[in-house]
Write a protein that holds these residues in place. Structure first.
Motif, short mmCIF file in Angstrom:
data_model
loop_
_atom_site.label_atom_id
_atom_site.label_comp_id
_atom_site.label_asym_id
_atom_site.label_seq_id
_atom_site.Cartn_x
_atom_site.Cartn_y
_atom_site.Cartn_z
N UNK A 198 0.81 -1.21 0.00
CA UNK A 198 0.00 0.00 0.00
C UNK A 198 0.85 1.27 0.00
N UNK A 199 2.17 1.10 0.07
CA UNK A 199 2.96 2.30 0.31
C UNK A 199 3.60 2.90 -0.92
N UNK A 200 4.18 4.02 -0.75
CA UNK A 200 5.03 4.80 -1.64
C UNK A 200 4.51 5.02 -3.06
N UNK A 201 3.67 4.14 -3.56
CA UNK A 201 3.12 4.40 -4.88
C UNK A 201 1.88 5.28 -4.78
N UNK A 202 1.59 5.71 -3.57
CA UNK A 202 0.37 6.44 -3.34
C UNK A 202 0.29 7.78 -4.04
N UNK A 203 1.44 8.35 -4.35
CA UNK A 203 1.43 9.66 -5.00
C UNK A 203 0.84 9.56 -6.39
N UNK A 204 -0.10 10.40 -6.68
CA UNK A 204 -0.69 10.31 -8.02
C UNK A 204 -0.11 11.36 -8.95
N UNK A 205 0.63 12.32 -8.40
CA UNK A 205 1.22 13.34 -9.25
C UNK A 205 2.62 12.96 -9.68
N UNK A 206 3.37 13.95 -10.12
CA UNK A 206 4.77 13.72 -10.49
C UNK A 206 4.90 13.18 -11.88
N UNK A 207 6.15 13.14 -12.37
CA UNK A 207 6.36 12.67 -13.74
C UNK A 207 6.02 11.19 -13.89
N UNK A 208 5.56 10.84 -15.07
CA UNK A 208 5.26 9.44 -15.39
C UNK A 208 6.58 8.72 -15.60
N UNK A 209 6.73 7.54 -15.02
CA UNK A 209 7.98 6.81 -15.25
C UNK A 209 7.85 5.97 -16.52
N UNK A 210 8.84 6.12 -17.38
CA UNK A 210 8.83 5.42 -18.66
C UNK A 210 10.01 4.46 -18.68
N UNK A 211 9.71 3.18 -18.56
CA UNK A 211 10.74 2.15 -18.50
C UNK A 211 11.05 1.71 -19.93
N UNK A 212 12.32 1.90 -20.35
CA UNK A 212 12.65 1.64 -21.76
C UNK A 212 13.72 0.58 -21.88
N UNK A 213 13.56 -0.31 -22.85
CA UNK A 213 14.60 -1.31 -23.11
C UNK A 213 15.46 -0.92 -24.31
N UNK A 214 15.26 0.30 -24.82
CA UNK A 214 16.00 0.73 -26.01
C UNK A 214 17.35 1.28 -25.55
N UNK A 215 18.31 0.37 -25.42
CA UNK A 215 19.57 0.78 -24.79
C UNK A 215 20.71 0.97 -25.78
N UNK A 216 20.50 0.70 -27.07
CA UNK A 216 21.60 0.97 -28.01
C UNK A 216 21.73 2.50 -28.14
N UNK A 217 22.97 2.99 -28.36
CA UNK A 217 23.23 4.43 -28.21
C UNK A 217 22.26 5.34 -28.97
#
Lengths: 430, 298
Positions: free
Chosen positions: A33-52
């Motif tokens: 139930x914790x720490x993810x409670x914030x609904x504001x802030x920047x959206x986290x974008x998890x990317x696997x595109x790691x080539x330069x």
């Protein structure tokens, strides 16, 4: 003495408090139930595109999104292999990253079935996505819930890539049919060049699956191929055996180092003219020197049976979002932006530019190579994704083992296919 | 008087809260971060779980599947082979290097440092360096060509006959320096008078080694053996970085098979069962050795 005792006691109390604090903070990160409670802030974008180049392009897109105001997005690039293995953990965690680069079709469906993906029906009604083709709409719709769960942003094609200057030097031309292809291989071999590069060594054994996919869709057709990968046929069926009969004809022309080097090294061998051609997706260009890009060309994987409808592999890339996100509004705003022509063009401009945008109004790089690629996909009667995308990530290792084994010990194909079926059965029965 | 005596005794036997805290707080942390996940792992080994849906209880199904799993057999055999080859060779070579480098001579520090240097690098970094050397156009094949041994050129990591042994070499390269340092410390602790007495008695070098050095190193041997067994069973990084257990499972260890089953094929129940097997093996080998060592010490 008393003073010392007091100091020691105070020290211990302090240390205990720090320890308990650390323990509690550990509990907090574990707590659902914790720490993810914030609904504001920047959206986290998890990317696997790691080539330069791809990473730079992603950074440019995220920066441009931030300039539009609002909370923006925070890009988190993770190495592709780590990303793949961690994805189920991300999606099932209580406080997951919000948006993910990933694949539509059966891959997204496996998560959608478990209610782990955010329902994106409403943004598909928005102008950014309204003009998308019916094929894309279908690809991004969950078969189980009928809801849209994916936003596609680009696609690319697989082909037999070669260097124009090398083909000119060797005096050879693009083949159309399987027989012409084998003739070409003969000619290249006679000139001391390994005709076909592979790159299924190191951490990219999955490249060999492209050969399996293409031979299967050329011999048995795309429908059979998809059914096979969905567990409706067996890998030890005679139809699959026919695929390897064809592969046997081409195998002597493969680079002997094909299973010893990863695709990045195989690409280098191709660019340096040590191998003649290579079946690969355009993503390899993200790591290729810019000056070599103009000299690159490709031809369609040869037609084996003219009666089989022509299908091509054109994997689509894009994004889905976690159903547990606390920032659903921000997520949808970001996805709408990513689905738009502006961000897709920005991405292409900053990457190698060999992918094709999904937005009908977005301009591709416009190079002859890209035009040829677009034509290849648009003229195909059917489009497949790729082995793991048409089946599942879990099935991919079974293919890697079977195909690398086949390339080393082709005579053992009977037992290889039996073992493959047994391995696949375990995955399907889960 | 009697009252005072009993009060004193109870005060003496009462454990001070500070001491209790020093025991209980780490125990609590250990229980939370080590024992609890380990128990969960054991529970998962009795289930079938893809990491997404809820695990379904299958009893000992995963363990009985292992009995018919050819890859598990290969991985188990390879793990034992690894223990013997990696463990045995690193002990022998480490002791050899220590004997060679124990004499104080000019420049000996350089050689010791050179042998110890690989220990400083992480195993993944070590593996990447060796991967480059093993490449078809890498250093090893080029050196073979240069000395006229073209026929020996090989795709070392891509051939099922060589991959396993090719992977052991970097692991050994790193471990020998570590074992050497342990033995060097042991050798320094041997009283020189013993050797002088042996020399006076006319003992040959081999006899000195057999009757003085080896018995005197017994306590170091215990440490070296524990280190080697633990390092063998937890060997994962070097194999994963070089071959990922391939080609077609030929260099598979139990640890790599566990990882690929759990996190690539997403069969987390079966992966957990493999982890339990590794735990039992490691615990069994070390516990049986420690019991023997303690019995000898008594």
């Amino acid at each position: 003495m008393t003073a010392f005792n007091a100091t020691r006691r105070r020290f211990l109390v302090g240390a205990g408090a720090v320890g308990a604090g650390a323990l509690l903070s550990g509990c907090v990160t574990q707590s659902p139930s914790a720490s993810g409670g914030k609904s504001g802030g920047p959206v986290t974008l998890q990317s696997n595109l790691s080539s330069p180049q791809a990473k730079t392009a992603m950074q440019a897109v995220v920066a441009a999104y931030a300039e539009r105001g609002g909370d923006g997005a925070r890009l988190n690039t993770v190495a592709a292999e780590t990303f793949r293995t961690q994805l189920p953990t991300y999606l099932t965690s209580a406080n997951p990253p919000d948006v993910y680069t990933w694949y539509p079709g059966s891959v997204a469906e496996s998560y959608a079935k478990k209610d782990l993906l955010l329902d994106l029906d409403d943004i598909w009604e928005q102008p950014e996505l309204a003009g998308y083709s019916d094929a894309l709409k279908k690809l991004c719709t969950s078969a189980s819930s009928g809801k849209k769960v994916f936003v596609p942003t680009s696609y690319y094609w697989w082909g037999m890539f070669y260097r124009k200057s090398n083909f000119a030097k060797w005096g050879v031309q693009e083949p159309r049919t399987w027989d012409e292809f084998l003739d070409l291989c003969d000619k290249l071999k006679s000139k001391g060049v390994a005709p076909i590069g592979l790159g299924a060594g190191g951490d990219t054994p999955w490249v060999a699956s492209a050969w399996f996919d293409y031979l299967d869709i050329r011999v048995n057709g795309a429908t059979y191929h998809r059914e096979l990968l969905a567990g409706k046929h067996r890998f030890d069926d005679p139809e699959v055996r026919k695929v390897f009969d064809r592969w046997d004809e081409a195998r002597p022309y493969f680079d002997p180092n094909g299973t010893a080097i990863p695709f990045q090294d195989a690409t280098t061998a191709l660019l340096q003219g040590r191998t003649g051609m290579m079946l690969i997706g355009t993503f390899f260009a993200d790591a290729a020197p810019k000056d070599a890009l103009d000299d690159l060309d490709f031809f369609q994987f040869p037609i084996i049976d003219p009666k089989v409808p022509v299908a091509e592999e054109a994997p689509t890339d894009g994004y889905f979002a976690s159903a547990r996100t606390k920032r659903a509004d921000g997520v949808k705003e970001l996805l709408r932006y990513l689905a738009g022509a502006e961000s897709q063009e920005l991405y292409l401009k900053n990457s190698s530019g060999t992918a094709l945008p999904t937005h009908p109004d977005a301009k591709d790089a416009g190079t002859p190579l890209v035009l040829k690629g677009r034509k290849l996909i648009e003229s195909a009667e059917d489009v497949t994704q790729f082995f793991n995308r048409d089946s599942s990530d879990a099935l991919q290792p079974t293919a890697d083992t079977a195909l690398v084994h086949y390339l080393a010990k082709p005579k053992e194909i009977g037992s290889i296919l039996t073992t493959w079926q047994r391995g696949a059965q375990k995955i399907w029965s889960q | 008087m009697a009252l005072i005596g009993s009060a004193r005794r109870s005060r003496a036997t009462r454990v001070p809260p500070v001491v209790l805290a020093f025991v209980l707080v780490p125990l609590l942390a250990e229980a939370f971060w080590v024992f609890w996940p380990a128990m969960q792992g054991f529970y998962l080994s009795l289930t079938s779980w893809d990491g997404l849906a809820a695990p379904t209880f299958v009893g000992l199904g995963n363990f009985s599947e292992m009995l018919h799993d050819a890859v598990f057999r290969t991985a188990a055999i390879n793990t034992v082979l690894w223990l013997l080859l990696f463990g045995g060779l690193s002990a022998v070579l480490g002791l050899g290097a220590a004997l060679l480098l124990q004499q104080e001579r000019r420049g000996i520090g350089f050689y010791r440092a050179a042998l110890f240097l690989p220990v400083v690098f992480s195993l993944v970094a070590t593996a990447l360096v060796w991967q480059a050397m093993y490449q078809p156009e890498g250093l090893i094949n080029n050196v073979l060509s240069a000395v006229g041994l073209d026929g020996w050129r090989h795709a070392w990591l891509a051939d099922q006959d060589t991959a396993f042994y090719a992977v052991i070499v970097p692991a050994l390269w790193r471990q020998v320096g570590y074992v050497m340092v342990l033995y060097l410390a042991g050798l320094k602790g041997i009283d020189p008078v013993l050797y002088e007495a042996a020399k006076v008695d006319g003992a040959s070098r081999l006899q000195q080694f057999r009757h003085i050095t080896l018995p005197q190193l017994r306590s170091v041997n215990a440490v070296v053996l524990s280190v080697i067994v633990i390092d063998s069973l937890r060997s994962f990084d070097v194999v994963w970085a070089l071959t990922r257990g391939g080609p077609y499972h030929s260099s598979e260890l139990l640890s790599t098979y566990m990882y690929s089953t759990a996190f690539q094929s997403l069969r987390l129940g079966y992966g957990s069962a493999l982890a339990v097997v590794i735990f039992v093996l490691a615990f069994g080998v070390i516990a049986s050795y420690l019991v023997r060592a303690f019995r000898e010490a008594d």
